[in-house]
Design an enzyme around this catalytic site. Structure first.
Site, PDB file in Angstrom:
ATOM      1  N   LYS A 113       7.170   2.164   5.256  1.00 12.96           N
ATOM      2  CA  LYS A 113       6.933   3.570   4.913  1.00 12.96           C
ATOM      3  C   LYS A 113       7.232   4.409   6.154  1.00 12.96           C
ATOM      4  O   LYS A 113       6.331   5.023   6.741  1.00 12.96           O
ATOM      5  CB  LYS A 113       5.488   3.762   4.433  1.00 12.96           C
TER       6      LYS A 113
ATOM      7  N   ASP B 199       7.095   2.018  -1.512  1.00 15.53           N
ATOM      8  CA  ASP B 199       6.679   2.467  -2.851  1.00 15.53           C
ATOM      9  C   ASP B 199       7.888   2.546  -3.785  1.00 15.53           C
ATOM     10  O   ASP B 199       7.829   2.124  -4.945  1.00 15.53           O
ATOM     11  CB  ASP B 199       5.943   3.808  -2.780  1.00 15.53           C
TER      12      ASP B 199
ATOM     13  N   ASP C 235       3.327 -10.483  -4.852  1.00 12.74           N
ATOM     14  CA  ASP C 235       2.574 -10.795  -6.067  1.00 12.74           C
ATOM     15  C   ASP C 235       3.220 -10.142  -7.289  1.00 12.74           C
ATOM     16  O   ASP C 235       3.352 -10.763  -8.345  1.00 12.74           O
ATOM     17  CB  ASP C 235       1.119 -10.315  -5.952  1.00 12.74           C
TER      18      ASP C 235
ATOM     19  N   TYR D  54      -4.103  -6.324   8.527  1.00  9.75           N
ATOM     20  CA  TYR D  54      -5.167  -7.302   8.307  1.00  9.75           C
ATOM     21  C   TYR D  54      -5.743  -7.837   9.623  1.00  9.75           C
ATOM     22  O   TYR D  54      -6.765  -8.508   9.636  1.00  9.75           O
ATOM     23  CB  TYR D  54      -4.667  -8.475   7.461  1.00  9.75           C
TER      24      TYR D  54
ATOM     25  N   ASP E 232       2.120  -8.469   0.768  1.00 13.15           N
ATOM     26  CA  ASP E 232       1.057  -9.024  -0.066  1.00 13.15           C
ATOM     27  C   ASP E 232       1.201  -8.489  -1.498  1.00 13.15           C
ATOM     28  O   ASP E 232       1.209  -9.242  -2.474  1.00 13.15           O
ATOM     29  CB  ASP E 232      -0.296  -8.583   0.530  1.00 13.15           C
TER      30      ASP E 232
END
Ligand SMILES: NC(=O)c1ccc[n+]([C@@H]2O[C@H](COP(=O)([O-])OP(=O)(O)OC[C@H]3O[C@@H](n4cnc5c(N)ncnc54)[C@H](O)[C@@H]3O)[C@@H](O)[C@H]2O)c1
Length: 367
Positions: free
Chosen positions: A192, A224, A252, A142, A248
């Site tokens: 990852k 993942d 959530d 980000y 993020d």
């Protein structure tokens, strides 16, 4: 010793409504537990824009840097949607996070027994769930450069860059190990590393930091696979540490295992200040909920549990945080529900202030 200081920024929409209930709790601790706070209150978001033409006044920013902890309600609302990006309410919150350098975002996912039926997962998968996701908040994709949309040949290309320095990984990893040490002693790091160099470095640095925490069981998982495991059997986790982007998404998803947005607290922590307390901002995960603002329908529990996190992480009052979480558990077990916690055929909901009063009653009963 002076009282610990707390800056309260109620913000917009339901922010002031839920914060009014937190004030009742703060007053209770002053009156009944000899735990008084020096509380000051100021404007943020749309409310600050209305008063000062900016979503965060410089004086408020300076005050936030001085206090022991900041407690924020929520910002934003349709009234401000057309404002220029630079003065949108959310910019006030982003400025706080950036200038206080709050690099560790703590997002608990905790399932209160009384709400276990409310999850989209089976009751036995979520009942008793208590995990903490630590998301790196100030770096990663980000923020990394280069970024932008450029022309290349005869088409446009969108670019963002995942970038982490060793020290950025080191400090968030340490925050997560410290938490794991105080909780169940387990930390799972997610990245990852199979396809990203930043993931390889992340895994190396977290492993290295882990040598300073031999009492914490460290494991690694690709993010993942972590997402799958969170849905399959979330109770295998205690603390999870991950980067800004994966955090993020994973926080959530994990939060929703437990039901309503109105139940979810968060903390954002930075480096220790001179008095040893970390720079800290506590806020509910939800927004300003303009659809229910001003109607007494908002669930104040997310904001109240954010204050419980302040008791635990800023003021070293873990037993009092347990007491407050226990009071929330009690009122839920008694069947009290704000409208967001009622199913289709639900009973009569309680109002925001009735929920706050009931939690104060439960605190009294805990003495
Ligand atoms: N941290 C923040 O301050 C923050 C976070 C998210 C969104 N926002 C802003 O809030 C505004 C509304 O955004 P949104 O509608 O996407 O998200 P929201 O979280 O405000 O609301 C989403 C839904 O959840 C419900 N809800 C949220 N909190 C609740 C509570 N405590 N009790 C009962 N119901 C609750 C709302 O009524 C709404 O139906 C926007 O301006 C957005 O930018 C702010």
């Amino acid at each position: 010793m002076p009282n610990p200081s707390l800056l309260i920024l109620p913000g917009d929409g339901i922010g002031p409504e839920v914060m009014a209930e937190v004030r009742k709790i703060i007053d209770w601790y002053g009156a009944k537990r000899d735990l008084a706070f020096d509380v000051s209150e100021d404007l943020v978001g749309g409310a600050a824009y209305d008063a000062h033409g900016t979503p965060l006044h410089d004086d408020t920013m300076a005050r936030a840097q001085e206090v022991d902890a900041v407690l924020l309600g929520a910002v934003g609302g349709p009234k401000y949607d057309a404002l220029d990006f630079s003065v949108k309410p959310e910019r006030g919150l982003l400025r706080l996070r950036k200038e206080m350098d709050l690099f560790a975002n703590l997002r608990p996912a905790q399932c209160f027994d009384a709400l276990a039926d409310f999850s989209s997962l089976k009751k036995d998968v979520v009942a008793g769930l208590d995990i903490m996701i630590v998301r790196e908040l100030t770096s990663g994709i980000y923020f990394g450069e280069p970024r932008g949309i450029i022309e290349e040949g005869n088409e446009r290309v969108g670019i963002n860059t995942q970038r982490y320095t060793e020290s950025e990984i080191d400090r968030v990893a340490r925050a997560a190990f410290e938490l794991a040490r105080k909780r169940g002693g387990k930390l799972c790091s997610m990245e990852k590393a199979n396809v990203m160099e930043s993931g390889i470095l992340w895994r190396e640095v977290v492993t290295e930091v882990g040598k300073d925490y031999p009492d914490v069981a460290l494991s690694h998982m690709y993010a993942d696979a972590g997402a799958m495991q969170l849905c399959r059997w979330p109770k295998q986790f205690d603390v999870i540490v991950t980067d800004n982007l994966f955090g993020d998404l994973l926080s959530d998803a994990a939060a929703m295992l437990t039901g309503s947005l109105g139940m979810l607290p968060s903390a954002s922590l930075g480096a220790p200040m001179e008095n040893g307390r970390p720079k800290a901002l506590y806020e509910p995960v939800h927004g300003s909920a303009p659809d229910i603002a001003g109607q007494g329908k908002a669930n104040p529990i997310a904001c109240i549990l954010s204050f419980a996190m302040a008791l635990r992480y800023s003021f070293d009052e873990g037993a009092e945080a347990d007491r407050l979480e226990g009071a929330v558990e009690t009122v839920l077990a008694q069947g009290l529900r704000t409208a967001d916690l009622l199913g289709e055929e639900g009973a009569e909901p309680v109002s925001t202030s009735q929920m706050g009063d009931a939690i104060v009653d439960a605190l009294n009963a805990s003495l």
